[in-house]
Design a protein around this motif. Structure first.
Motif, PDB file in Angstrom:
ATOM      1  N   ARG A  83       0.813  -1.209   0.000  1.00  0.00           N
ATOM      2  CA  ARG A  83       0.000   0.000   0.000  1.00  0.00           C
ATOM      3  C   ARG A  83       0.849   1.262   0.000  1.00  0.00           C
ATOM      4  O   ARG A  83       1.892   1.319   0.650  1.00  0.00           O
ATOM      5  CB  ARG A  83      -0.897   0.051   1.246  1.00  0.00           C
ATOM      6  N   TYR A  84       0.338   2.259  -0.669  1.00  0.00           N
ATOM      7  CA  TYR A  84       0.940   3.581  -0.576  1.00  0.00           C
ATOM      8  C   TYR A  84       0.738   4.077   0.853  1.00  0.00           C
ATOM      9  O   TYR A  84      -0.314   3.877   1.448  1.00  0.00           O
ATOM     10  CB  TYR A  84       0.279   4.520  -1.586  1.00  0.00           C
ATOM     11  N   ARG A 133      -6.367   0.320  -1.552  1.00  0.00           N
ATOM     12  CA  ARG A 133      -6.239   1.730  -1.173  1.00  0.00           C
ATOM     13  C   ARG A 133      -5.316   1.917   0.026  1.00  0.00           C
ATOM     14  O   ARG A 133      -5.204   1.030   0.878  1.00  0.00           O
ATOM     15  CB  ARG A 133      -7.631   2.309  -0.842  1.00  0.00           C
ATOM     16  N   SER A 134      -4.716   3.080   0.122  1.00  0.00           N
ATOM     17  CA  SER A 134      -3.865   3.380   1.271  1.00  0.00           C
ATOM     18  C   SER A 134      -4.727   3.455   2.528  1.00  0.00           C
ATOM     19  O   SER A 134      -5.930   3.707   2.449  1.00  0.00           O
ATOM     20  CB  SER A 134      -3.140   4.708   1.058  1.00  0.00           C
ATOM     21  N   GLN A 152      -6.479   6.717   2.821  1.00  0.00           N
ATOM     22  CA  GLN A 152      -7.625   6.818   1.909  1.00  0.00           C
ATOM     23  C   GLN A 152      -8.805   6.005   2.446  1.00  0.00           C
ATOM     24  O   GLN A 152      -9.956   6.454   2.405  1.00  0.00           O
ATOM     25  CB  GLN A 152      -7.211   6.325   0.520  1.00  0.00           C
ATOM     26  N   HIS A 165       4.873   4.394  -6.121  1.00  0.00           N
ATOM     27  CA  HIS A 165       4.520   5.166  -4.916  1.00  0.00           C
ATOM     28  C   HIS A 165       5.141   6.561  -4.982  1.00  0.00           C
ATOM     29  O   HIS A 165       4.477   7.567  -4.756  1.00  0.00           O
ATOM     30  CB  HIS A 165       5.078   4.495  -3.651  1.00  0.00           C
ATOM     31  N   LYS A 224       2.140   8.850  -5.962  1.00  0.00           N
ATOM     32  CA  LYS A 224       1.495   9.021  -4.664  1.00  0.00           C
ATOM     33  C   LYS A 224       0.322   8.068  -4.471  1.00  0.00           C
ATOM     34  O   LYS A 224      -0.704   8.419  -3.855  1.00  0.00           O
ATOM     35  CB  LYS A 224       1.003  10.461  -4.468  1.00  0.00           C
ATOM     36  N   LYS A 225       0.433   6.916  -5.058  1.00  0.00           N
ATOM     37  CA  LYS A 225      -0.519   5.842  -4.811  1.00  0.00           C
ATOM     38  C   LYS A 225       0.136   4.552  -5.264  1.00  0.00           C
ATOM     39  O   LYS A 225       1.277   4.577  -5.730  1.00  0.00           O
ATOM     40  CB  LYS A 225      -1.838   6.089  -5.542  1.00  0.00           C
ATOM     41  N   GLU A 244      -3.574  -0.148  -6.837  1.00  0.00           N
ATOM     42  CA  GLU A 244      -4.738   0.738  -6.750  1.00  0.00           C
ATOM     43  C   GLU A 244      -5.216   1.120  -8.140  1.00  0.00           C
ATOM     44  O   GLU A 244      -6.402   1.063  -8.444  1.00  0.00           O
ATOM     45  CB  GLU A 244      -4.314   2.034  -6.060  1.00  0.00           C
TER      46      GLU A 244
END
Lengths: 298, 298
Positions: free
Chosen positions: A157-158, A196-197, A200, B126, B130-131, B135
């Motif tokens: 995950r981010y 999703r992070s 989020q 990432h 930024k994700k 995702e």
């Protein structure tokens, strides 16, 4: 608070290794000696003992423990001696060999570790079991359990703080639709939770509550007969809990721009930051945070 | 063979950076100057140029290129300047924004890179977007494409040489059953391709051919109307091709135990090693390998 007690005067690592070796030798094993050493060394010390032991005796300490100990005692000593990534790998592997309830263990490892920690557990899994975690999880599970667990254990995950509120709104809507229709194994619902992070997901769960009135886990009603639903609810709880967020946000950004933090916090969590502080903290910690937020005397 | 030409006398990195900066300044951009530098520097040199450029001008070279260049020229210069992990991240991101045919790009990145390279691409994703890659892949795809692509891009495959032949046999049987029933989106079929190590998949595909007579991709018949089937066939081809295996096995283990290698190779690939060498190699390379395998004069 840690409960570990380490003696004020710790013996040298060489001495610890010699004593451990002695505990394994001769007739029977000296369990008390093993406990007196390993149960009173911190993670860094245990790591050093393992390295030195391997260098000195040409055998992994874990292997010696495996040969000499049995049952529950073996298990606790071994888990304690492993480093965190190896421990996760071991527990995950154990879980892939057992009945359904151990899916909970896999989910917890997948959802409560940081991306880096989960990755390290997957690397430790390769090293120890000569295959991948996802191979064993996929092979062990089926149906809805596999649909949920495989993407969870393979997630990377981010971890940034960026949140997309438009997305949070639209995905809260998807979650609510699927849950209202009892479509608990829906692909989009699983995709949201698995990819999703955490920031989020938090925003999405907050939107969910704001728009639809209930916390999502109230809507995922308990049903003791439905193990999958239980696992899903536990997953949402693990992912939606970000206990360190409050301290992290306030301490890392208070000095940067107080107004922006407050707005951003409210935007993301749909609760004013001050109220969150009052609700979730107490004592000096609360006072400190409120002071940073501009309450009270300077 | 590489086609890159690097001048015998490479200017200093400072000089390269100054020239690049000059190319961006003033009226219009000096494209020829940019080409004369970047197109004639190897990966390590380009990396150093980026670092020095950022240190000197306080801006990522990529950003300057982005501002100054356009269209196809921008794209080729940018992709060339990125390091491999960033390039994969960029290409994967681009693919998540386009039509179905770009699923092929995602699959290729997921299946042809080493576990470490794929992980580095996910980390670069990432950092840049930024994700997470998964995702965007999950959000972009749906149905069968998502079922196949999500586990592929999140895989962290075991890369050791160990192969479980019993498992290869049983999973070859599963693959054959599913393909015979045209169940191309079957969960077990996807699980096998998405989670097993490439060595294990190779063994499974060899068992498939031995027992059922056809190469698996002959049985995954082409159907220009079925994009998913095309993607699945390409996935099997990417995963089943292990071109470095022959050289790797012979050179790394020839000196260790010749007999064991031969037996192991035949067991895993169901083809005698000598025959594989004669079939797949030629010239001095073939002679060398055969000599290592004990053919011809010492």
């Amino acid at each position: 608070m840690s409960t570990l007690t380490v003696p004020a005067q710790v013996p040298s690592v060489t001495e610890d290794c010699e004593q451990l070796r002695k505990a394994f030798e001769g007739w029977g094993t000296n369990e008390q000696l093993i406990i007196s050493i390993l149960a009173h060394r911190n993670a860094a010390q245990r790591k050093l003992i393992r390295q030195t032991y391997a260098d000195t005796y040409g055998e992994d300490l874990l292997k010696s423990l495996d040969k000499e100990l049995t049952n529950d005692f073996e298990r606790v000593v071994m888990l304690w001696t492993l480093d965190p990534a190896e421990r996760d790998a071991f527990l995950a592997n154990e879980a892939t060999k057992r009945w359904t309830s151990s899916n909970q263990v896999l989910m917890e490892i997948a959802c409560t570790r940081s991306s880096k920690q989960l990755l390290e557990a997957r690397q430790a899994y390769h090293a120890r079991f000569k295959k991948s975690l996802e191979e064993d999880v996929g092979y062990h599970t089926n149906g809805d359990f596999r649909k949920l667990l495989l993407p969870l254990v393979t997630a990377y995950r981010y971890e940034g703080d960026e949140v997309n509120i438009t997305l949070a709104k639209s995905e809260a809507k998807i979650l609510h639709e699927k849950i209202s229709n009892k479509a608990y194994n829906d692909e989009d619902l699983i995709r949201i939770l698995a990819t999703r992070s955490k920031a989020q997901i938090n925003a999405t769960l907050n939107q969910y509550k704001n728009v639809y009135g209930n916390d999502i886990d109230q809507d995922l009603e308990a049903d003791p007969k439905d193990e999958y639903l239980d696992l899903l609810r536990a997953t949402v709880q693990c992912l939606g809990t970000d206990e360190g967020a409050l301290t992290r946000v306030v301490t890392t950004r208070a000095e940067v721009d107080l107004k922006v933090i407050k707005d951003e916090y409210q935007r993301r969590n749909s609760v004013p930051l001050d109220r969150a502080v009052v609700k979730d903290t107490s004592g000096d910690y609360e006072k400190m945070l409120l002071a940073l937020l501009g309450h009270g005397d300077a």
